[in-house]
Design a protein around this motif. Structure first.
Motif, PDB file in Angstrom:
ATOM      1  N   ASP B  74       0.825  -1.212   0.000  1.00 37.59           N
ATOM      2  CA  ASP B  74       0.000   0.000   0.000  1.00 37.59           C
ATOM      3  C   ASP B  74       0.858   1.260   0.000  1.00 37.59           C
ATOM      4  O   ASP B  74       0.522   2.253  -0.637  1.00 37.59           O
ATOM      5  N   LYS B  78       0.577   4.061  -2.891  1.00 34.61           N
ATOM      6  CA  LYS B  78       0.203   5.450  -2.597  1.00 34.61           C
ATOM      7  C   LYS B  78       1.249   6.433  -3.113  1.00 34.61           C
ATOM      8  O   LYS B  78       0.936   7.591  -3.375  1.00 34.61           O
ATOM      9  N   LEU B 100     -12.519  10.553 -11.164  1.00 38.25           N
ATOM     10  CA  LEU B 100     -13.173  10.486  -9.857  1.00 38.25           C
ATOM     11  C   LEU B 100     -13.112   9.057  -9.301  1.00 38.25           C
ATOM     12  O   LEU B 100     -12.915   8.858  -8.097  1.00 38.25           O
ATOM     13  N   ASN B 101     -13.271   8.083 -10.188  1.00 41.16           N
ATOM     14  CA  ASN B 101     -13.186   6.687  -9.750  1.00 41.16           C
ATOM     15  C   ASN B 101     -11.788   6.355  -9.235  1.00 41.16           C
ATOM     16  O   ASN B 101     -11.632   5.776  -8.152  1.00 41.16           O
ATOM     17  N   VAL B 102     -10.778   6.729 -10.025  1.00 39.64           N
ATOM     18  CA  VAL B 102      -9.404   6.404  -9.607  1.00 39.64           C
ATOM     19  C   VAL B 102      -9.066   7.137  -8.306  1.00 39.64           C
ATOM     20  O   VAL B 102      -8.453   6.574  -7.396  1.00 39.64           O
ATOM     21  N   GLY B 104     -11.173   7.830  -6.033  1.00 45.31           N
ATOM     22  CA  GLY B 104     -11.886   7.057  -5.010  1.00 45.31           C
ATOM     23  C   GLY B 104     -11.109   5.826  -4.575  1.00 45.31           C
ATOM     24  O   GLY B 104     -11.078   5.485  -3.392  1.00 45.31           O
ATOM     25  N   TYR B 105     -10.466   5.149  -5.529  1.00 54.60           N
ATOM     26  CA  TYR B 105      -9.684   3.960  -5.170  1.00 54.60           C
ATOM     27  C   TYR B 105      -8.543   4.328  -4.205  1.00 54.60           C
ATOM     28  O   TYR B 105      -8.083   3.491  -3.428  1.00 54.60           O
ATOM     29  N   PHE B 106      -8.071   5.580  -4.324  1.00 51.20           N
ATOM     30  CA  PHE B 106      -6.997   6.030  -3.432  1.00 51.20           C
ATOM     31  C   PHE B 106      -7.558   6.699  -2.174  1.00 51.20           C
ATOM     32  O   PHE B 106      -6.828   7.333  -1.423  1.00 51.20           O
ATOM     33  N   GLY B 107      -8.864   6.591  -1.975  1.00 55.91           N
ATOM     34  CA  GLY B 107      -9.478   7.139  -0.768  1.00 55.91           C
ATOM     35  C   GLY B 107      -9.757   8.634  -0.854  1.00 55.91           C
ATOM     36  O   GLY B 107     -10.027   9.275   0.165  1.00 55.91           O
ATOM     37  N   THR B 109     -12.051  11.726  -1.747  1.00 51.57           N
ATOM     38  CA  THR B 109     -13.488  11.969  -1.930  1.00 51.57           C
ATOM     39  C   THR B 109     -13.750  12.585  -3.295  1.00 51.57           C
ATOM     40  O   THR B 109     -12.855  13.181  -3.909  1.00 51.57           O
ATOM     41  N   ARG B 110     -14.986  12.485  -3.735  1.00 51.76           N
ATOM     42  CA  ARG B 110     -15.332  12.990  -5.072  1.00 51.76           C
ATOM     43  C   ARG B 110     -15.110  14.493  -5.182  1.00 51.76           C
ATOM     44  O   ARG B 110     -14.701  14.993  -6.233  1.00 51.76           O
TER      45      ARG B 110
END
Lengths: 256, 309
Positions: B74, B78, B100-102, B104-107, B109-110
């Motif tokens: 991780d 990161k 926005l999805n990618v 999100g995968y990294f935590g 927010t949108r």
């Protein structure tokens, strides 16, 4: 589960929901139309000639099975289609290079399958109540079985997607395994009406237990032991979930 | 300061038995702009795949900012942003949604991902295209999208696997400026490219990998000092009527207006021009026949370099 994990989990579910919602004509509508045709044919044209089964009209008896079939196929097809498509386009790499734990990847995709199954299940039920007044014996139980069933077949879809090497491979299991097991799982008939040998064979069909327990939720008709059926479903979920996790950890189908 | 990347005795053998990496050792300092070069199939993408967790390690260790990527994947994920060689975009969703999805995968927010997308897309000139899907984008725009996507989580290390392949000259220059700007801000950049002038222009240090082994690892300055000779192409404004002989230079007539001059590394262009002027040849222009990195690359790998190199 950290705050980052929650954001990642919500992102996967949102992505999955938007994916099948965007193509609802392919993902939601076919099951609704199929249900309409089943009700028309079995409810109006054929059902009366068959008569009743265990004090229920033929259409009432088969309705739970007709609802669980799209729940099974949609949960399976959603995950196998989505994950394999991501592998095919290599867009799954976006997820694999990020710090999302494997179990969240698995639960995220599976939840997408469950969500689609719930929406499709509700849609076909709505079609049903337009034509037939069918009470639900135990609503929470029906919902519980719906979620368990969708969860089970979503994981199966995920495993299929990870192993698939071509688009043909994602259709082999639904066509040659799921469909026969579903139609031979007592959806259209009572297993008790079969010759003894075929009743014994049906004991090895896990979908027969799902149809039976789902029918219990709708009609209150206990054809197999509820506890045995639930145990079988949950054991399958645990086994397949573990296989899915091992596949992700070892990178089977997704890493070189 | 910890090295950005440390590779120790790394080996990779694929399931089909192909030995892609043979005991690779490499250190890349934080803040470096590092060229990782090699002919096709040399093992560059395997190394990048291992660093980015897409390829499993057969044996050896890879550390990102001091942390072993096997023990702490991780941490590595990161801190690394990857721009892969092949397009790996979801073709069916708008490109802003991809970001926005990618994120999100990294935590992320949108809301935060949206503002970073706005910033990155504007820097890379694709904000107006945010509602299009990758299918509707040109190759250059897809490349820019992949660069933006790799930077959404503000990584400390950016790995660029042939980021300017298939990109027109104007855009390539813009992208070079962009890479240099983020490198100045402290992001370590590891670049693989077939355009050797790109590596020569951007990078401070380099390694060359060939048949799974590192065969050169040095600074660009050392590369320049390694070559004993260099070759120039000289264009004359007047017709050259007779064979020319110059002290200290080897001259080869290519046509009536063009000569090829080879000299020792200690001479510079003005020495050549002075010598030619003495022979009453007025120089219209003079260029390196081949850049020095390219010459070294060919010597070390014994390969021809493709036309685009």
């Amino acid at each position: 589960m950290t705050a980052d994990h929650i954001v990642a989990f919500k992102t996967i579910i949102r992505k999955e929901f938007l994916r099948f919602a965007r193509i609802w004509i392919q993902t939601i509508l076919p099951s609704v139309i199929t249900m309409f045709l089943y009700i028309t044919i079995f409810g109006n044209f054929i059902g009366d000639k068959i008569g009743s089964i265990k004090e229920f009209s033929y259409i009432e008896y088969i309705i739970p099975g007709l609802i669980i079939i799209p729940i099974i196929t949609n949960s399976y097809m959603n995950v196998v289609g989505s994950f394999y498509s991501g592998r095919f386009q290599k867009s799954t790499e976006e997820l694999l290079v990020s710090p999302v734990p494997n179990w969240i990847i698995l639960v995220g995709y599976v939840s997408g399958g469950v969500l689609r199954a719930l929406i499709v299940g509700f849609a076909v039920y709505v079609v049903t109540i337009f034509f037939i007044d069918i009470p639900i014996h135990n609503i929470p139980f029906v919902l519980f079985i719906t979620v368990l069933t969708a969860f089970l077949f979503s994981i199966a879809g995920f495993i299929n997607a990870a192993y698939a090497k071509s688009f043909d491979d994602i259709n082999i299991v639904p066509t040659f395994v799921l469909n026969p097991l579903t139609y031979l799982g007592g959806t259209f008939y009572s297993i008790e009406s079969l010759p003894q040998i075929w009743q014994d064979v049906s004991l090895f069909n896990p979908i027969a237990y799902i149809v039976s327990v789902f029918r219990y939720g709708f009609l209150g008709l206990e054809e197999t032991s509820i506890y045995v059926s639930l145990t079988i479903i949950i054991v399958f979920i645990i086994i397949l979930f573990k296989i899915g996790l091992i596949m992700l950890e070892k990178g089977i189908g997704i890493k070189n | 300061m910890k090295n950005a990347l440390e590779i120790i005795n790394l080996n990779k053998t694929y399931r089909n038995g192909f030995e892609a990496l043979k005991n690779i050792n490499l250190e890349i300092e934080s803040g470096d702009f590092f060229a990782f070069l090699g002919p096709n199939g040399a093992g560059k993408s395997t190394v990048i795949g291992i660093i980015s967790s897409l390829v499993t390690i057969s044996s050896g260790t890879v550390k990102v900012l001091g942390e072993d990527i096997t023990d702490n994947p991780d941490w590595a994920k990161k801190n690394i942003g990857i721009v892969p060689q092949e397009y790996n975009l979801n073709q069916f969703i708008p490109i802003e949604e991809t970001m926005l999805n990618v994120g999100g995968y990294f935590g992320i927010t949108r809301e935060v991902a949206h503002s970073r997308t706005y910033e990155l897309f504007n820097q890379l000139g694709i904000w107006e295209k945010k509602d299009l899907t990758p299918r509707e984008l040109s190759g250059g725009m897809k490349r820019r999208l992949m660069i933006a996507r790799a930077l959404i989580h503000k990584p400390n290390i950016l790995i660029l696997d042939e980021p300017t392949a298939g990109v027109d000259t104007e855009l390539r220059l813009t992208m070079w400026d962009f890479f240099q700007e983020i490198n100045k801000k402290g992001v370590t950049i590891i670049l693989t490219t077939h355009y050797l002038e790109e590596a020569e222009r951007l990078c401070k240090n380099l390694a060359i990998i060939h048949k799974g082994e590192i065969i050169q690892n040095s600074s660009m300055t050392d590369i320049y000092n390694m070559k004993k000779n260099k070759t120039y192409l000289v264009k004359s404004s007047d017709r050259i009527t007779s064979d020319i002989k110059l002290d200290s230079f080897n001259v080869n007539m290519l046509d009536e207006y063009t000569i090829e001059i080879t000299c020792e590394n200690r001479f510079n262009i003005s020495d050549i021009i002075n010598e030619l002027n003495k022979k009453s040849i007025s120089v219209l222009n003079i260029i390196n026949k081949r850049n020095q990195l390219e010459e070294l690359f060919m010597e070390l790998t014994n390969t021809g370099v493709s036309n685009d190199s």
